[in-house]
Scaffold this active site. Structure first.
Site, mmCIF file in Angstrom:
data_model
loop_
_atom_site.group_PDB
_atom_site.id
_atom_site.type_symbol
_atom_site.label_atom_id
_atom_site.label_comp_id
_atom_site.label_asym_id
_atom_site.label_seq_id
_atom_site.Cartn_x
_atom_site.Cartn_y
_atom_site.Cartn_z
ATOM 1 N N GLY A 58 7.893 0.330 13.056
ATOM 2 C CA GLY A 58 8.836 -0.194 14.040
ATOM 3 C C GLY A 58 8.660 -1.704 14.165
ATOM 4 C CD GLU A 202 -3.236 -0.543 1.525
ATOM 5 O OE1 GLU A 202 -2.569 -1.265 2.299
ATOM 6 O OE2 GLU A 202 -3.723 0.554 1.877
HETATM 7 ZN ZN LIG Z 1 -0.497 1.911 4.980
#
Ligand SMILES: [Zn+2]
Length: 241
Positions: A58, A202
């Site tokens: 969010g 990542e």
């Molecule tokens: Zn993550």
């Protein structure tokens, strides 16, 4: 501290190729005007990045294309401070990977570490089935990923920025990462199995992607659903440590 934050602000503002954002969060729409107005008069400003906690889904910072660290800043004190904070948060929350946007910094930096001790916390079957292995602390600035095995492996994955849930995600079996280490020196690493998964997860963070964008949606799970039943719903997930 404030001086350092100002420097960071300047750094991110001037080098993010039009994607720049201020490091401080903007006024949430839900906040009342009165509260916002009062805030102008308080000397203590709200918490600023690099944070000591994980940003949560969010937060716009998790959806941005993170900016490249300019070559001349690779070994700067500002980047060192961000990297140190990333390692601190990674270890504090006892996880295996972190990307700079997860501490509120929209720059292309990742850190990974799979400690020996994690093996003891997991069933041996899980460790083997997910092709887990030790990985010493690895920091990469401006990393680039190349897939070296297109075989896909599907396993449950979680994210500290989507706290309390997991879902099954297909990831490539092996990858290469090129980038700069924390001293600014060019480096390359080959990863397989679970560590290749960590790297892909990542790297996605740097492009504003979350595992929930890639997961098999029917496997989306609240990690404490059983406790919710046994404790009659009295379960809390902390966002701090
Ligand atoms: Zn993550």
């Amino acid at each position: 501290m404030l001086l350092r934050q100002l420097k960071l602000l300047k750094l991110v503002k001037s080098h993010s190729h039009g994607h720049f954002r201020y490091l401080s969060s903007t006024t949430p729409a839900c906040q009342s005007f009165k509260k916002w107005y009062q805030q102008l008069w308080t000397t203590e400003r709200t918490n600023l990045p690099p944070y000591g906690h994980f940003t949560q889904v969010g937060d716009p910072v998790l959806r941005q294309q993170a900016a490249l660290v300019p070559p001349e800043h690779l070994d700067s004190p500002e980047i060192k401070a961000i990297v140190e904070q990333m390692i601190k948060v990674l270890r504090k929350y006892n996880c295996v990977g972190i990307a700079a946007p997860q501490i509120g910094v929209s720059l292309r930096i990742i850190a990974m570490e799979f400690k020996k001790e994690i093996r003891k916390e997991l069933p041996e079957f899980t460790y083997q089935a997910r092709l887990m292995s030790e990985l010493p602390l690895t920091v990469l600035i401006n990393p680039e990923l190349t897939v070296t095995s297109y075989v896909k492996l599907k396993h449950p994955e979680g994210c500290m920025s989507v706290r309390g849930y997991s879902g099954e995600v297909e990831r490539y079996e092996a990858v290469n990462l090129n980038g700069h280490d924390r001293l600014g020196v060019k480096t390359q690493i080959s990863l397989t199995g679970w560590n290749a998964r960590i790297a892909q997860h990542e790297m996605d963070h740097l492009d504003g992607k979350l595992y929930t964008d890639r997961m098999d949606r029917s496997t989306f799970t609240c990690t404490c659903w059983e406790a919710v039943n046994t404790k009659s719903g009295r379960v809390e997930i902390p966002f701090y440590k």
